[in-house]
Design an enzyme around this catalytic site. Structure first.
Site, PDB file in Angstrom:
ATOM      1  N   ARG A  46       0.831  -1.213   0.000  1.00  0.00           N
ATOM      2  CA  ARG A  46       0.000   0.000   0.000  1.00  0.00           C
ATOM      3  C   ARG A  46       0.863   1.259   0.000  1.00  0.00           C
ATOM      4  NH1 ARG A  46      -4.054  -2.384   3.732  1.00  0.00           N
ATOM      5  NH2 ARG A  46      -2.610  -1.775   5.368  1.00  0.00           N
ATOM      6  N   GLY A 185       6.331  -9.418  16.699  1.00  0.00           N
ATOM      7  CA  GLY A 185       5.733  -9.850  15.428  1.00  0.00           C
ATOM      8  C   GLY A 185       5.226 -11.283  15.457  1.00  0.00           C
ATOM      9  N   GLU A 188      -1.095 -12.494  16.028  1.00  0.00           N
ATOM     10  CA  GLU A 188      -1.977 -12.180  14.896  1.00  0.00           C
ATOM     11  C   GLU A 188      -2.399 -10.717  14.971  1.00  0.00           C
ATOM     12  OE1 GLU A 188      -2.776 -14.536  12.404  1.00  0.00           O
ATOM     13  OE2 GLU A 188      -1.105 -15.322  13.524  1.00  0.00           O
ATOM     14  N   LYS A 203      -4.942 -23.885  12.170  1.00  0.00           N
ATOM     15  CA  LYS A 203      -3.808 -24.754  11.833  1.00  0.00           C
ATOM     16  C   LYS A 203      -4.171 -26.217  12.028  1.00  0.00           C
ATOM     17  CE  LYS A 203      -0.562 -21.114  13.211  1.00  0.00           C
ATOM     18  NZ  LYS A 203       0.162 -20.543  14.356  1.00  0.00           N
TER      19      LYS A 203
HETATM   20  N1  HSE Z   1       0.247 -15.797  15.650  1.00  0.00           N
HETATM   21  C1  HSE Z   1       0.857 -16.997  15.216  1.00  0.00           C
HETATM   22  C2  HSE Z   1       1.540 -17.644  16.397  1.00  0.00           C
HETATM   23  C3  HSE Z   1       1.852 -16.690  14.128  1.00  0.00           C
HETATM   24  O1  HSE Z   1       1.743 -16.996  17.406  1.00  0.00           O
HETATM   25  O2  HSE Z   1       1.850 -18.826  16.321  1.00  0.00           O
HETATM   26  C4  HSE Z   1       2.338 -17.900  13.411  1.00  0.00           C
HETATM   27  O3  HSE Z   1       1.299 -18.549  12.726  1.00  0.00           O
END
Ligand code: HSE
Length: 441
Positions: A46, A185, A188, A203
């Site tokens: 962006r 980082g 989510e 998952k």
């Molecule tokens: N938010 C996810 C975690 C990132 O903490 O595992 C990886 O998929």
């Protein structure tokens, strides 16, 4: 094909930037392995990024990238289930192979997207969508292709595991650790996905489908988060030789009529402290697979973060180069591991039908016969007690009692707990946490 493979990276957040760095750092090794120069021809972003090589075209028109003759593989790292879905659909229908880390999108719309990809003779690869850098998709689809999988149990959310580890080891507050996970980082965009188990459920849905050969069934995953786990329960569990981990479990259960049904569940779980899975700490993930004839095998590594996720994304690129390099895109593994027309619509067991052991914590009054009433109810419900821990009264006349049980169907446990809570001598709601011994069967 000429001697370059041209990539488009859509989304330059934590993971997208990690992919750019990996491709720069390992350029030579990637060429030695694949035989090709792997170049980024376009990025979809962006905002213009000054830190990106000027030879790479930057645009916010994601759809035009998917149509470009200058792109062999589209890497979707936007996340979410709206724009990402439209963009991947556009790429597939324009004959592009796609790499994605988007577990939410695949868990919810994977059946449709994989069918579309098959119809268009392209591939959607998704190693990075589960357990970060651990190559668990490849393991289940390829390395264990000779096995029948009985169950798998995984710590598949790095943020949740990081929070639980820091709380247990350092006594840090939930909010404080979550903030750090966001800064690093790991979390989510909406961190409730991590702590309420939704990310793990996404998952798990993917792992279960490729383990058992069934369509994706995210909407049938039973899901409990970690927000109600107390340090008190962590300590009692440890006193009894267990750790509490947030697990995703996919279990094949033979039914009385001889057919198989599947349990799909994400919840805090007591596991024996001497199991390797109990020592998986911090942002690390691990998946334990019980299969025949191999038995148990365990896969461990970094489950979140730029480098770990980029590692899996670029590994998928390397696989797709082999596909591009064969006639008619021939060298590939089926999206859900099994032949699409041979996927089985297994019955998914409802939460009431799930079988597991339990940790129960009760507060009772401190006088004769109280424990006898509780154990009578459990015994009449066919629930076998494994261990009982009664703590000294912590406030006048009230005692915490911890009970561990052998596996029992949830419906029976729910009925027994309802009866226990009706006893005048039981003063609070019964706390229940599931328990798994994770033995090889
Ligand atoms: N938010 C996810 C975690 C990132 O903490 O595992 C990886 O998929």
């Amino acid at each position: 094909m000429n001697n370059s493979i041209k990539l488009a990276i859509l989304g330059l957040g934590t993971v997208g930037t990690g992919v750019v760095h990996l491709l720069q750092d390992n350029l030579n090794e990637l060429k030695r392995r694949s035989g090709y120069n792997i170049v980024i021809s376009q990025v979809g972003t962006r905002k213009h990024r000054d830190d990106i090589d000027t030879s790479i075209k930057q645009t916010d028109d994601l759809f035009s990238i998917c149509e470009s003759d200058d792109v062999d593989i589209v890497i979707e790292l936007i996340g979410g289930t709206t724009v990402a879905k439209d963009v991947i659909t556009h790429a597939i229908t324009h004959g592009k192979h796609v790499v994605t880390a988007n577990k939410a999108l695949l868990a919810e719309h994977g059946n449709e997207l994989f069918n579309l990809a098959e119809a268009n003779k392209v591939h959607v690869t998704y190693e990075a969508s589960v357990a970060g850098g651990i190559p668990i998709i490849k393991v289940l689809r390829e390395s264990l292709a000779s096995n029948k999988i009985d169950w798998l149990a995984g710590i598949i959310n790095g943020t949740g595991n990081f929070i639980m580890t820091e709380m247990r080891d350092k006594g840090r507050s939930f909010a404080d650790v979550l903030e750090e996970a966001q800064e690093l980082g790991y979390a989510e965009a909406d961190p409730t996905f991590d702590v309420e188990g939704i990310d793990a459920a996404h998952k798990l849905a993917l792992l279960a489908s490729i383990a058992f050969g069934m369509p994706l069934a995210f909407d049938q995953v039973y899901c409990e988060g970690i927000t109600k786990i107390t340090t008190q329960d962590v300590e009692y569990a440890e006193d009894l030789g267990y750790r509490i981990k947030h697990l995703g479990l996919a279990v094949r259960r033979q039914q009385p009529d001889g057919t198989d049904a599947i349990e799909l569940r994400v919840h805090p779980t007591l596991i024996p402290e001497d199991k390797l899975l109990a020592s998986v700490n911090g942002v690390k993930n691990a998946v334990l697979v019980n299969s025949h004839p191999l038995g148990q095998s365990l896969y461990y590594g970094a489950g979140a973060g730029a480098g770990a996720t980029a590692s899996a994304v670029v590994a998928d690129v390397m696989d797709l180069i082999r596909v591009l390099n064969t006639d008619n895109n021939g060298h590939h593994v089926e999206h859900l591991s099994f032949q699409p027309e041979l996927l089985t619509d297994y019955k998914i067991l409802s939460p009431e039908q799930i079988t597991s052991g339990y940790y129960l914590r009760l507060h009772t009054e401190d006088h004769p016969g109280v424990l006898a009433d509780v154990t009578r109810i459990l015994s009449e419900s066919g629930i076998n007690i494994d261990a009982i821990l009664q703590q000294p009264a912590h406030k006048a006349g009230h005692v915490p009692v911890i009970i561990l049980t052998q596996p029992i169907i949830a419906q029976k446990m729910n009925q027994a707990i309802a009866q226990i809570e009706k006893l005048d001598t039981v003063t609070d709601e019964v706390v229940r946490i599931r328990l798994e011994e994770l033995d090889e069967d």
